[in-house]
Design an enzyme around this catalytic site. Structure first.
Site, PDB file in Angstrom:
ATOM      1  CD  GLU A 167      -2.868  -1.239   2.353  1.00 19.86           C
ATOM      2  OE1 GLU A 167      -2.714  -0.425   3.275  1.00 19.86           O
ATOM      3  OE2 GLU A 167      -3.766  -2.088   2.345  1.00 19.86           O
ATOM      4  CD  GLU A 353      -3.340  -5.807   3.830  1.00 17.26           C
ATOM      5  OE1 GLU A 353      -4.203  -5.018   4.268  1.00 17.26           O
ATOM      6  OE2 GLU A 353      -2.123  -5.597   3.893  1.00 17.26           O
TER       7      GLU A 353
HETATM    8  O1  IFM Z   1      -4.002  -3.237   9.167  1.00 17.78           O
HETATM    9  C1  IFM Z   1      -3.964  -2.694   7.894  1.00 17.78           C
HETATM   10  C2  IFM Z   1      -2.782  -3.225   7.105  1.00 17.78           C
HETATM   11  O2  IFM Z   1      -1.582  -2.985   7.764  1.00 17.78           O
HETATM   12  C3  IFM Z   1      -2.717  -2.556   5.762  1.00 17.78           C
HETATM   13  N1  IFM Z   1      -3.990  -2.650   5.079  1.00 17.78           N
HETATM   14  C4  IFM Z   1      -5.171  -2.303   5.782  1.00 17.78           C
HETATM   15  C5  IFM Z   1      -5.220  -3.022   7.127  1.00 17.78           C
HETATM   16  C6  IFM Z   1      -6.499  -2.633   7.895  1.00 17.78           C
HETATM   17  O3  IFM Z   1      -6.523  -1.270   8.124  1.00 17.78           O
END
Ligand code: IFM
Length: 444
Positions: A167, A353
């Site tokens: 990210e 994710e």
């Molecule tokens: O916890 C975070 C992760 O570190 C990065 N993506 C989003 C998740 C939830 O906010």
């Protein structure tokens, strides 16, 4: 929906990251990270929480990998803490104890049938580098490539899936424009330069990974959002295009060889980053897959006076939301992936994710009936299946997260885990959502 509806070689996993779970911040020669500094700065993280202990995964990883094995996942995504590998205040050579730690971790995964998916950067920059300007300083790109070399030399024989950055939008903009993540800066120009250096470091690291890790598959994990305009007005449509320009295209376009989106470069004017000759070619180094982190869609409206971008994100009423107030929209995932495939044609996509936070309640018998998280998971997996059936090249799904953990500026107040962690006792308990995922993966 059953597991057997998905392709046989589909990757089923769960994700974690170093600072969010490891703890052990003073052990094994680890140096200070920007998140240690930020979390210890009063007012930055809710309730003054820090990652000092987190899930104590540094010591409890065998138990955590046993949980992952019991879930039945065949892949496990984790990140490497750069400050464990280098303590620049002491030496320019890698820290052997840090390398040894990840060596044990990877062997521990392989011993349990968990395919390791390593992220090289999930936000924990060595503070020493931040003291010299962090990602805004081009020398950090070189440092990242050296760090990548050290890690991939040691682990490249056993890890075949590498994610350069997690990210980068969050690293750049939450950390350097909004100031709500480490290092806590509020400077749009700096944030944009950071974004460029992150992308450059991604591109320059790829040949190093390939050299040290034969058969490596490499990609980046982007947080992407499907967007819609608040109305059909020309202003809202243009605002949505601008938002897409910085949220999504700012990263996708250069990664896929198009350079930075010119409409946005124009809007940014003298805020646009300095890009040297050869940078764009380096960033466009071909990858093997795109990691997509999907959480929620956004609705955008034109907002004169709202900074350079002149837009605002509108929050609709009466929509289902998670405990983070994020919209629950599985159909958004289908929309997003269809668009990404149409516009960029990545060879493979992995959902690196996807998950949700809710206020979990531990009942007297120790059970956690997190039915909303279970429903979130089921509906998003149904959306993934829809994309697979439509022949989009989606090859895997990683649930965020294996464990409740340190949720950045929210500290331990927001729980995303399939496994509940009691942060007083470090007791782990599989939630009902985890049981559902396990049963689904076991074909029950
Ligand atoms: O916890 C975070 C992760 O570190 C990065 N993506 C989003 C998740 C939830 O906010």
């Amino acid at each position: 929906m059953q597991r057997s509806d998905f392709p046989k070689d589909f990757r089923w996993g769960c994700s974690t990251s170093s600072y969010q779970i490891e703890g052990g911040i003073h052990e094994g020669g680890r140096s200070e990270s920007i998140w240690d500094r930020f979390a210890n700065t009063p007012g930055c993280v809710k309730e003054g929480h820090t990652g000092e202990v987190a899930c104590d995964h540094y010591h409890r990883w065998p138990e955590d990998f046993d949980i992952a094995k019991q879930l039945g996942v065949n892949a496990y995504r984790f990140s490497i803490a750069w400050p464990r590998i280098f303590d620049y205040s002491k030496s320019s050579s890698p820290n052997v104890a840090g390398l040894d730690f990840y060596d044990r971790l990877v062997d521990g995964m392989l011993a349990r049938g968990l395919e390791p998916w390593a992220t090289l950067y999930h936000w924990d920059l060595p503070q020493h580098l931040q003291d010299q300007g962090g990602w805004a300083n081009r020398t950090t790109v070189e440092a990242f490539v050296n760090y990548t070399d050290a890690i991939t030399r040691r682990l490249g024989d056993r890890i075949q899936h590498w994610i350069t950055h997690n990210e980068p939008w969050c690293t750049a903009f939450l950390g350097n424009k909004e100031g709500c993540h480490a290092p806590g800066l509020k400077d749009f120009k700096v944030a944009l330069q950071v974004s460029h250096h992150l992308l450059l470091s991604h591109g320059l690291a790829i040949p190093v990974i390939r050299q040290n890790s034969p058969n490596a598959k490499v990609g980046a994990a982007l947080s992407l959002h499907p967007l819609s305009p608040a109305s059909a007005s020309a202003e809202d449509l243009a605002a949505t295009l601008r938002h897409d320009g910085l949220r999504n295209r700012w990263f996708l376009d250069p990664l896929y060889g198009r350079g930075y989106p010119q409409d946005i470069v124009k809007v940014l004017g003298n805020l646009a980053p300095t890009v040297l000759e050869g940078d764009l070619k380096a960033i466009a180094e071909p990858t093997d897959f795109l990691g997509v982190n999907y959480y929620f869609p956004e609705i955008v409206a034109h907002a004169p006076g709202q900074g350079v971008m002149q837009l605002t994100v509108v929050e609709p009423e009466h929509v289902e939301r998670t405990g983070f107030n994020w919209q629950v929209a599985p159909d958004g995932l289908v929309r997003l992936l269809s668009r990404v495939v149409k516009d960029y044609a990545p060879a493979h996509i992995f959902i690196t994710e996807n998950g949700s936070t809710y206020d979990d309640v531990v009942l007297a018998d120790g059970s956690i009936h997190d039915s909303q998280r279970t429903s979130f998971l089921q509906r998003h997996l149904a959306a993934v299946l829809e994309t697979v059936k439509s022949d989009l090249p989606v090859r895997g799904y990683f649930a965020w997260s294996l464990l409740d953990n340190f949720e950045w500026a929210e500290g331990y107040l927001k729980r995303f885990g399939l496994t509940h962690v009691d942060f007083q006792t470090q007791k782990r308990r599989l939630k009902a959502s985890g049981e559902w995922y396990r049963d689904f993966l076991q074909g029950k």
